[in-house]
Design an enzyme around this catalytic site. Structure first.
Site, PDB file in Angstrom:
ATOM      1  N   GLY A  53      -3.026  -8.913  -4.552  1.00  0.00           N
ATOM      2  CA  GLY A  53      -1.647  -8.764  -4.999  1.00  0.00           C
ATOM      3  C   GLY A  53      -0.698  -8.198  -3.974  1.00  0.00           C
ATOM      4  N   ILE A  93       0.835  -1.198   0.000  1.00  0.00           N
ATOM      5  CA  ILE A  93       0.000   0.000   0.000  1.00  0.00           C
ATOM      6  C   ILE A  93       0.871   1.250   0.000  1.00  0.00           C
ATOM      7  CG2 ILE A  93      -1.713   1.321   1.302  1.00  0.00           C
ATOM      8  CD1 ILE A  93      -2.857  -1.144   0.005  1.00  0.00           C
ATOM      9  N   LYS A 143     -10.053  -5.574   9.874  1.00  0.00           N
ATOM     10  CA  LYS A 143      -9.797  -6.453  11.006  1.00  0.00           C
ATOM     11  C   LYS A 143      -9.841  -5.699  12.341  1.00  0.00           C
ATOM     12  CE  LYS A 143      -7.168  -9.734   8.255  1.00  0.00           C
ATOM     13  NZ  LYS A 143      -7.585  -9.137   6.982  1.00  0.00           N
ATOM     14  N   THR A 162      -8.154 -22.290   4.323  1.00  0.00           N
ATOM     15  CA  THR A 162      -8.395 -22.508   5.752  1.00  0.00           C
ATOM     16  C   THR A 162      -9.784 -23.066   6.045  1.00  0.00           C
ATOM     17  OG1 THR A 162      -8.994 -20.188   5.933  1.00  0.00           O
ATOM     18  CG2 THR A 162      -6.743 -20.760   6.501  1.00  0.00           C
TER      19      THR A 162
END
Length: 644
Positions: A464, A310, A424, A486
């Site tokens: 990416g 980023i 998150k 997962t």
């Protein structure tokens, strides 16, 4: 002089002599060829005009000699006796036409000085010049035509079709035809926007997407080029899924959206292999570049975490907006080295700074030296399972680093501070998310007490990035599998890096201070579906060529990410993809700093990770975690601690 030097000098002399002889003989050869062509052109012109002259005329030997000499001088002026025979180009043919035309006009001027010229002489000269263009041009291009049409090696070409028949498809088709090095043979073009049956550079347009799928099914097509940048991703994914069912080995290349291209004309060099970004994620967002540019143009900008996925894209996008100074700061010197090299010779210079945002003294020196007006804070530890094993490091950087640079931004009167947050941070089940939620609280707290405007921007995963699941899956495919997922039901929001960064910059330019902006990430994507799509894009079949294994949730992971807390709502903004979260404040600025100091004192003195988690939960009540036991740095057991 040694024998070796004598031999070398002799070799150089022989080379110069042979080069001179080759040039001389080539010039003589072309001179003779052009002279014969001009003589034949004169004879044809005379025989053509004689029946219309009204009286018998002798062949104009003098006039023919003047025309021949003038045209040869004209060709010499345009350097046509130094041109190669094998690689005559269109530009050379233009020079031949210019040389003959100027030579022909010159011959009329010279001839008029020696005798009176009438209509016959003018017509004769014009006809000689026209015929000479055909003869001399044909003579010059003959060798190239021989090698390309008769003696050219028969190379294998890929049976190719193009989806997109408007300007982009036309330019790519023209580029393929023009460049003989491309080993593609385009047999058909498909586009719903163009009338079926038309021809483009000799290639027929045979219908739209449905006709294309049927054509690929019935013909030995080896490659599909998608030259339709604005085609919806969801629809493109449907086409690819259909094609891969009956032709999994088909090569698919794509012309990306124009926002990722340069201002140069579209060409084959812009085509690349199709990637997961082209079929997943949201449609390209609309960005108000004028507003973003006004917030960056002429200002000193610092990007922390400037070597990361980023951060490096923030550096690239900021560089396009002409800041007066651009500082890329990161603790990873290798990534900074790559960024510095990328911008060498560019108009905007990137100043690399190797430093940790948690180092108060170093950051104080850097802010005092460069005096940034805008800070994009992207530096953070983001790897969820790794931070579960080392929670103290997440607190040092994500909490301590944010507190350090935020306080220094206020001290040095930075105008705006934009922090890159994460989904998150919402109802966090891991240390990384909880520390980013604390970082949001820090920004809101400092915004209330200082003149610096603090803005946080929260978004999901980016396709990416180094921490993304995509590079891991690609590496597993290259090794022959298996791909490890997962959980079959795990979903994540995804966005491309450039889109995420532009939206961060858009939100930052909109913010007046104290906001937590939430990006509209579109629809969540099942990780299992993404894994299967990646396998198909590598011309393989899921569960046949590449197995998919279920590995189970890792420490700190959850099945679904959220962009807003349960108790939060959102407000619309002027940008339809950006929302403002209604965030509830838990502590005053002073109380928050006391809590953070308490955490730092705790792990400096005791280092008890479960105590650190409990104290972190006291700051972020929505944080749920597990008591953990570790052996050699690895989690070996846990007990769920529920949300209060």
């Amino acid at each position: 002089m040694s024998q070796k030097k004598v031999d070398l000098e002799t070799y150089k002399d022989e080379y110069r002599y042979s080069k001179y002889i080759n040039r001389f003989t080539r010039g003589i050869f072309f001179l003779l060829g052009d002279s014969v062509s001009l003589l034949l052109a004169s004879i044809i012109a005379f025989l053509t005009l004689s029946p219309f002259s009204g009286a018998e005329r002798p062949f104009p030997i003098l006039h023919t000699s003047i025309i021949t000499a003038s045209i040869i001088v004209g060709l010499t002026a345009f350097r046509m006796y130094k041109a190669t025979w094998r690689y005559v180009s269109l530009r050379d043919l233009v020079r031949i036409i210019c040389g003959i035309t100027i030579g022909g006009l010159g011959s009329l001027g010279i001839a008029s000085a020696f005798f009176t010229i009438g209509n016959f002489e003018i017509a004769f000269t014009v006809l000689v010049a026209i015929t000479a263009i055909l003869f001399i041009g044909g003579f010059r291009i003959s060798k190239r035509m021989y090698f390309e049409l008769v003696d050219s090696p028969k190379k294998e070409t890929k049976y190719t079709v193009i989806f997109g028949g408007k300007s982009e498809g036309e330019q790519i088709l023209r580029d393929i035809i023009k460049n003989e090095q491309w080993n593609f043979s385009v047999h058909a073009i498909f586009d719903d926007r163009v009338m079926s049956g038309l021809s483009l550079h000799g290639v027929k347009i045979l219908g739209g997407k449905d006709e294309m799928i049927e054509y690929i099914k019935k013909n030995p097509v080896e490659q599909l080029i998608v030259a339709f940048p604005e085609y919806p991703k969801k629809n493109l994914k449907g086409i690819i899924d259909q094609i891969k069912e009956f032709k999994p080995d088909l090569i698919i290349k794509i012309l990306p959206s124009f926002h990722s291209l340069t201002d140069d004309p579209v060409g084959f060099e812009h085509i690349r292999d199709i990637s997961i970004e082209d079929v997943l994620g949201r449609e390209p967002v609309k960005i108000d570049m004028d507003t973003i540019k006004a917030s960056i143009d002429g200002k000193t900008v610092m990007v922390t975490g400037g070597g990361g996925s980023i951060g490096s894209e923030l550096v690239r996008q900021c560089a396009n907006l002409r800041p007066s100074m651009l500082i890329a700061l990161d603790v990873d010197e290798t990534e900074l080295f790559h960024i510095e090299n990328e911008f060498k010779g560019r108009e905007t210079e990137v100043i690399p700074c190797v430093a940790s945002v948690a180092d108060y003294q170093k950051m104080n020196q850097l802010l005092a030296r460069y005096k940034p007006q805008v800070i994009f804070h992207a530096a953070a530890y983001k790897h969820v399972p790794m931070m579960e094993s080392f929670p103290e490091e997440a607190i040092k950087v994500n909490v301590g680093g944010t507190q350090t640079i935020a306080s220094l931004a206020c001290k040095h009167q930075v105008e705006k501070f934009i922090m890159v947050s994460t989904d998150k941070a919402v109802n966090p089940t891991n240390v990384m998310g909880a520390t980013k939620r604390v970082a949001e609280e820090i920004c809101m707290a400092y915004n209330e007490n200082f003149t610096t405007k603090f803005v946080s921007v929260r978004f999901g995963n980016v396709l990416g990035s180094r921490g993304s699941v995509v590079p891991l899956f690609i590496e597993q495919i290259k090794r022959g599998g298996p791909i490890t997922v997962t959980d079959p039901e795990m979903k994540r929001y995804f966005m491309t890096i450039p889109e995420a960064v532009l939206l961060v910059m858009q939100a930052g330019s909109m913010g007046s201070g104290g906001e937590v902006f939430v990006l509209d990430m579109g629809e969540p994507v099942k990780i299992m579906d993404m894994a299967k799509d990646l396998i198909r894009l590598h011309n393989l079949e899921p569960d046949k060529d590449i197995e998919i294994e279920i590995s189970g949730l890792r420490p700190g992971e959850k099945l679904y990410e959220e962009l807003l807390n349960a108790e939060e709502g959102v407000m619309d903004t002027e940008h339809k993809e950006i929302f403002k979260a209604i965030c509830s404040r838990q502590f005053t600025h002073e109380e928050l700093e006391e809590k953070i100091d308490e955490i730092f004192d705790l792990f400096i003195e005791e280092g008890n990770e479960n105590s650190i988690r409990r104290l972190l939960k006291s700051i972020v009540p929505t944080y749920s975690y597990k008591d953990v036991r570790k052996t050699n740095g690895k989690i070996t057991g846990s007990k769920q601690i529920l949300v209060d």
